[in-house]
Scaffold this motif. Structure first.
Motif, PDB file in Angstrom:
ATOM      1  N   ARG A  99       0.972  -1.157  -0.018  1.00  0.00           N
ATOM      2  CA  ARG A  99      -0.177   0.073   0.017  1.00  0.00           C
ATOM      3  C   ARG A  99       1.111   1.271   0.044  1.00  0.00           C
ATOM      4  NH1 ARG A  99      -5.153  -1.816   0.844  1.00  0.00           N
ATOM      5  NH2 ARG A  99      -5.314  -3.781   1.815  1.00  0.00           N
ATOM      6  N   TRP A 100       0.345   2.056  -0.760  1.00  0.00           N
ATOM      7  CA  TRP A 100       1.252   3.440  -0.862  1.00  0.00           C
ATOM      8  C   TRP A 100       0.471   4.618  -0.235  1.00  0.00           C
ATOM      9  CZ3 TRP A 100       5.994   4.595  -2.268  1.00  0.00           C
ATOM     10  CH2 TRP A 100       6.499   5.962  -2.383  1.00  0.00           C
TER      11      TRP A 100
ATOM     12  N   GLY B 212       7.332  -0.700  -9.147  1.00  0.00           N
ATOM     13  CA  GLY B 212       7.422   0.408  -8.417  1.00  0.00           C
ATOM     14  C   GLY B 212       6.408   1.509  -9.004  1.00  0.00           C
ATOM     15  N   GLU B 213       5.503   1.092  -9.572  1.00  0.00           N
ATOM     16  CA  GLU B 213       4.552   1.782 -10.151  1.00  0.00           C
ATOM     17  C   GLU B 213       3.249   1.946  -9.210  1.00  0.00           C
ATOM     18  OE1 GLU B 213       5.714   0.387 -14.874  1.00  0.00           O
ATOM     19  OE2 GLU B 213       3.897  -0.457 -13.712  1.00  0.00           O
TER      20      GLU B 213
ATOM     21  N   SER C 217       9.825   8.376  -5.491  1.00  0.00           N
ATOM     22  CA  SER C 217      10.696   7.296  -4.579  1.00  0.00           C
ATOM     23  C   SER C 217      10.303   5.865  -4.872  1.00  0.00           C
ATOM     24  CB  SER C 217      10.738   7.787  -3.200  1.00  0.00           C
ATOM     25  OG  SER C 217       9.583   7.831  -2.431  1.00  0.00           O
ATOM     26  N   ALA C 218       9.068   5.575  -5.351  1.00  0.00           N
ATOM     27  CA  ALA C 218       8.389   4.246  -5.084  1.00  0.00           C
ATOM     28  C   ALA C 218       9.331   3.031  -5.897  1.00  0.00           C
ATOM     29  CB  ALA C 218       7.303   4.311  -5.742  1.00  0.00           C
ATOM     30  N   PRO C 219       9.889   3.376  -7.062  1.00  0.00           N
ATOM     31  CA  PRO C 219      10.871   2.337  -7.476  1.00  0.00           C
ATOM     32  C   PRO C 219      12.038   2.095  -6.675  1.00  0.00           C
ATOM     33  CG  PRO C 219      10.366   3.869  -9.252  1.00  0.00           C
ATOM     34  CD  PRO C 219       9.746   4.477  -7.993  1.00  0.00           C
TER      35      PRO C 219
ATOM     36  N   ARG D 157      14.910  -1.802  -2.596  1.00  0.00           N
ATOM     37  CA  ARG D 157      15.378  -1.646  -1.233  1.00  0.00           C
ATOM     38  C   ARG D 157      14.462  -2.487  -0.071  1.00  0.00           C
ATOM     39  NH1 ARG D 157      19.845   1.033  -0.429  1.00  0.00           N
ATOM     40  NH2 ARG D 157      20.324   2.748  -1.544  1.00  0.00           N
ATOM     41  N   TYR D 158      13.093  -2.624  -0.374  1.00  0.00           N
ATOM     42  CA  TYR D 158      12.141  -3.561   0.339  1.00  0.00           C
ATOM     43  C   TYR D 158      12.582  -4.840   0.112  1.00  0.00           C
ATOM     44  CZ  TYR D 158       8.147  -6.203   1.464  1.00  0.00           C
ATOM     45  OH  TYR D 158       7.192  -7.250   1.860  1.00  0.00           O
ATOM     46  N   ALA D 159      12.954  -5.436  -1.226  1.00  0.00           N
ATOM     47  CA  ALA D 159      13.575  -6.861  -1.211  1.00  0.00           C
ATOM     48  C   ALA D 159      14.696  -6.941  -0.610  1.00  0.00           C
ATOM     49  CB  ALA D 159      13.789  -6.794  -2.906  1.00  0.00           C
ATOM     50  N   ALA D 160      15.719  -6.034  -0.672  1.00  0.00           N
ATOM     51  CA  ALA D 160      16.973  -6.282  -0.032  1.00  0.00           C
ATOM     52  C   ALA D 160      16.684  -6.257   1.651  1.00  0.00           C
ATOM     53  CB  ALA D 160      17.897  -4.890  -0.282  1.00  0.00           C
TER      54      ALA D 160
END
Length: 246
Positions: A111-112, A122-123, A142-144, A149-152
């Motif tokens: 959620r954004w 990241g869209e 900044s979403a992409p 970084r969320y994956a990392a």
């Protein structure tokens, strides 16, 4: 000009070619309108989970008309593209006379900002879902980076048996994550992954060994981190800190 037979022949040949092209175009146009070329089907394909039969039938009824040659592919593409979960649309003519529509749906990752969703690319997009998703928030554009970084962060935090429930980036580009167990972790503006990796490596013999669950950990130190315990109502307060906050 009249005394130059070669030039007259060239002009005559050009006129014949032009007349032939016009006749061919007229014949093709007339043929394309024959009943044999009427649209017989609209095939919708793709790995879709949120598109309903009613939505497809409404678009076909409203936008698909004419023959396989005269159908307005852009109108069909635009109509499907306006559906909330649709990310990409490809429309092609096919034989027997019909249209082939290939859809790609958004895959919601988080959620954004409490008002929308962000997909795995990241869209940002707007749609409704009851799925349990992490929350992302950050400045425009900044979403992409947050997705990457969320994956990392997820990979680094995995040894703790927890997951990342929230990622926040401040206007000054300071990062913070919150784990599904409630622990907030301040990562700062640089070396976020290295700081998190260091924290996870010492977690069991530091934060994990505390008698009470901490509420907040600040990793913005070069040789340690600060811990803020939960409010007194949940077991008192305590704090430890390293030095040289960065």
């Amino acid at each position: 000009m009249w005394d130059r037979p070669d030039l007259l022949r060239a002009i005559a040949n050009l006129l014949l070619l032009a007349a032939g092209a016009l006749l061919a175009f007229a014949a093709l146009t007339a043929a394309s309108r024959l009943p044999a070329f009427n649209l017989r089907e609209v095939r919708v394909e793709g790995d879709v989970a949120h598109l309903t039969r009613e939505q497809v039938e409404l678009i076909v009824k409203r936008e698909v008309r004419g023959t396989v040659f005269s159908a307005d592919l852009e109108a069909v593409r635009s109509a499907f593209g306006k559906l909330p979960w649709v990310r990409a649309v490809e429309v092609r003519r096919q034989w027997p006379p019909g249209l082939r529509v290939v859809l790609e749906e958004h895959v919601a990752l988080a959620r954004w900002g409490g008002v929308g969703l962000v997909n795995t690319h990241g869209e940002l997009f707007e749609a409704a879902t009851d799925a349990s998703l992490p929350e992302f928030a950050g400045p425009a554009g900044s979403a992409p980076e947050i997705v990457a970084r969320y994956a990392a962060f997820t990979r680094l935090i995995a040894p703790l048996g927890q997951s990342v429930a929230q990622v926040t980036v401040s206007p000054r580009r300071a990062w913070q994550i919150r784990l599904d167990g409630g622990l907030a972790i301040a990562l700062g503006r640089e070396r976020m992954e290295q700081r998190l990796e260091r924290f996870v490596a010492v977690y069991e013999r530091s934060v994990g060994a505390l008698p009470r669950r901490p509420a907040h950990v600040d990793l913005r130190y070069s040789n340690g981190f600060a811990v803020r315990m939960a409010p007194a109502a949940e077991g008192g307060q305590g704090k430890g800190a390293g030095r040289e906050k960065a």
